[in-house]
Structure formats: structure tokens, C-alpha cells
Design an enzyme around this catalytic site. Structure first.
Site, PDB file in Angstrom:
ATOM      1  N   CYS A 170       0.846  -1.200   0.000  1.00 21.75           N
ATOM      2  CA  CYS A 170       0.000   0.000   0.000  1.00 21.75           C
ATOM      3  C   CYS A 170       0.876   1.243   0.000  1.00 21.75           C
ATOM      4  O   CYS A 170       1.792   1.373   0.810  1.00 21.75           O
ATOM      5  CB  CYS A 170      -0.922  -0.054   1.220  1.00 21.75           C
ATOM      6  N   GLU A 171       0.620   2.140  -0.947  1.00 22.73           N
ATOM      7  CA  GLU A 171       1.497   3.301  -1.081  1.00 22.73           C
ATOM      8  C   GLU A 171       1.271   4.351   0.008  1.00 22.73           C
ATOM      9  O   GLU A 171       2.067   5.271   0.148  1.00 22.73           O
ATOM     10  CB  GLU A 171       1.345   3.930  -2.482  1.00 22.73           C
ATOM     11  N   HIS A 172       0.203   4.219   0.766  1.00 20.84           N
ATOM     12  CA  HIS A 172      -0.044   5.198   1.825  1.00 20.84           C
ATOM     13  C   HIS A 172       0.710   4.867   3.107  1.00 20.84           C
ATOM     14  O   HIS A 172       1.072   5.761   3.868  1.00 20.84           O
ATOM     15  CB  HIS A 172      -1.544   5.285   2.136  1.00 20.84           C
ATOM     16  N   HIS A 173       0.929   3.580   3.366  1.00 17.64           N
ATOM     17  CA  HIS A 173       1.582   3.177   4.609  1.00 17.64           C
ATOM     18  C   HIS A 173       2.823   2.308   4.378  1.00 17.64           C
ATOM     19  O   HIS A 173       3.502   1.938   5.337  1.00 17.64           O
ATOM     20  CB  HIS A 173       0.605   2.395   5.483  1.00 17.64           C
TER      21      HIS A 173
ATOM     22  N   GLN B 280      -5.147  -0.504  -4.400  1.00 16.20           N
ATOM     23  CA  GLN B 280      -5.858  -1.628  -5.024  1.00 16.20           C
ATOM     24  C   GLN B 280      -6.733  -1.179  -6.195  1.00 16.20           C
ATOM     25  O   GLN B 280      -6.804  -1.852  -7.220  1.00 16.20           O
ATOM     26  CB  GLN B 280      -6.699  -2.343  -3.964  1.00 16.20           C
TER      27      GLN B 280
ATOM     28  N   HIS C 286      -5.777  -5.792   3.682  1.00 17.38           N
ATOM     29  CA  HIS C 286      -4.812  -4.701   3.805  1.00 17.38           C
ATOM     30  C   HIS C 286      -4.278  -4.666   5.227  1.00 17.38           C
ATOM     31  O   HIS C 286      -5.035  -4.407   6.159  1.00 17.38           O
ATOM     32  CB  HIS C 286      -5.481  -3.363   3.468  1.00 17.38           C
TER      33      HIS C 286
ATOM     34  N   CYS D 103      -2.574  -2.511   6.557  1.00 15.50           N
ATOM     35  CA  CYS D 103      -2.688  -1.177   7.159  1.00 15.50           C
ATOM     36  C   CYS D 103      -4.064  -0.991   7.799  1.00 15.50           C
ATOM     37  O   CYS D 103      -4.287  -0.036   8.538  1.00 15.50           O
ATOM     38  CB  CYS D 103      -2.395  -0.064   6.139  1.00 15.50           C
TER      39      CYS D 103
END
Ligand code: ZN
Length: 185
Positions: A76-79, A117, A145, A147
């Protein structure tokens, strides 16, 4: 290509930032290990799905092709935490099909990069549309996920489901239903 020195320096800084002793035995090699691991988990950034999808075969039939339960691991590119699960792909060939292993390879190309995703689902569908020129393509991803399960709202076992339908799959709901029925078997 990847800049390993930057990755190593960044990992070291982060460990120092959280208050760790980067000179202790267990962490000494960690920046180097992570730098090498990046080739594996982010290497998709340097790959082109078209290369895999060039391998095609002619077919007479235009029956639906389904490849389901393709396991994937992404980040996941956010976390920068893993999300992982299954990809299901269906398409209606227009005279040409891809080698079955190439569908899994295509999923891998887009999974092995910082990702969300929803975007990954669309990227896989577009790559198939561009390279195979099918009458329709549908892609569904189901993933957990970490995260959401190891931090944040902590709901282990919850799955995020995304779907993209192009061409005939977008226009005809009964085709979508047929795909879903076969995936859910
Ligand atoms: Zn996240």
C-alpha cells in the site's frame, strides 16, 4: 534503476527516527537487506506488462476465458504495508488469447510497486485490453490490507473488493454475473 544507497540511508534514518540503536546486531544489516528486498517487491516499476502479453495464441472460439485465484502480494502506497489476496481475470477473446501464466505475470508487474488496489485493478484491465484487444475484460481483486488489520481500525479478515469491467463486460450485466458466478464457485 534503484538507488540502493538512498534506500539504505533512508531506512537507517527511519530507524534512528523511531529511537532505535542502528548499531545493534539485529539491525546492522537491515538497511542493506531492505535495499535488496526492494528489487523484489518494487521491481514491477521497471517492468512492462506488454512484454509478457506479447506471447499470444490464435483461437477459433470466443468463449469467456477465466483465470481465477491468482495470488498476489503488493504494498500500500499510503503506509508501505503489505496488502495481499487474489486476482480474478476474465476476458472475451477476439481471435487471440494470452498464455495463462502471462496473466499471472501481468498481475505481478502491477502488484510489485507502491500501489493502491483500485488503481492496480484498472491497470491490469487496461494492459489486457491494449495488448489482447478482446471484446471485453473484467478484473476483480480481493485483498486484505495490513494497514487496516495491524493498525488503524484493526479489522482482521476484512477484505477489500475492487472490480473493473471494460467493453462487453461493462455493457452487459449478464456477462458480469456469469463471471462472478464462476469466480465464486
Ligand atoms: Zn494503507
Amino acid at each position: 534503476m534503484m538507488d540502493y544507497d538512498k534506500i539504505k540511508a533512508g531506512v537507517k534514518l527511519m530507524l534512528e527516527g523511531i529511537g532505535e540503536d542502528v548499531t545493534r546486531e539485529g539491525l546492522l544489516e537491515t538497511p542493506d537487506r531492505i535495499a535488496r528486498m526492494c528489487t523484489e517487491i518494487y521491481g514491477g516499476l521497471y517492468e512492462d506488462a506488454s512484454v509478457h502479453l506479447q506471447k499470444q495464441f490464435s483461437v477459433e472460439s470466443d468463449d469467456m476465458v477465466i483465470e481465477r485465484d491468482i495470488t498476489f502480494y503488493s504494498t500500500c502506497e499510503h503506509h508501505l504495508l503489505p496488502f495481499y489476496g487474489k486476482a480474478h481475470i476474465g476476458y472475451l477473446p477476439e481471435g487471440r488469447v494470452a498464455g495463462l501464466s502471462k496473466l499471472a505475470r501481468t498481475v505481478d508487474v502491477f502488484a510489485r510497486r507502491p500501489q493502491i488496489q483500485e488503481k492496480m485493478t484498472v491497470q491490469i484491465a487496461r494492459a489486457l485490453e491494449e495488448n489482447l484487444k478482446p471484446k471485453g475484460v473484467i478484473v476483480m481483486l480481493e485483498a486484505e490490507h495490513t494497514c487496516m488489520t495491524m493498525r488503524g481500525i484493526k479489522k482482521p479478515g476484512s477484505k477489500t473488493v475492487t472490480m473493473t469491467a471494460l467493453g462487453l463486460f461493462r455493457e452487459q450485466k449478464e456477462l458480469q454475473d456469469r463471471f462472478l458466478a464462476m469466480v465464486r464457485q
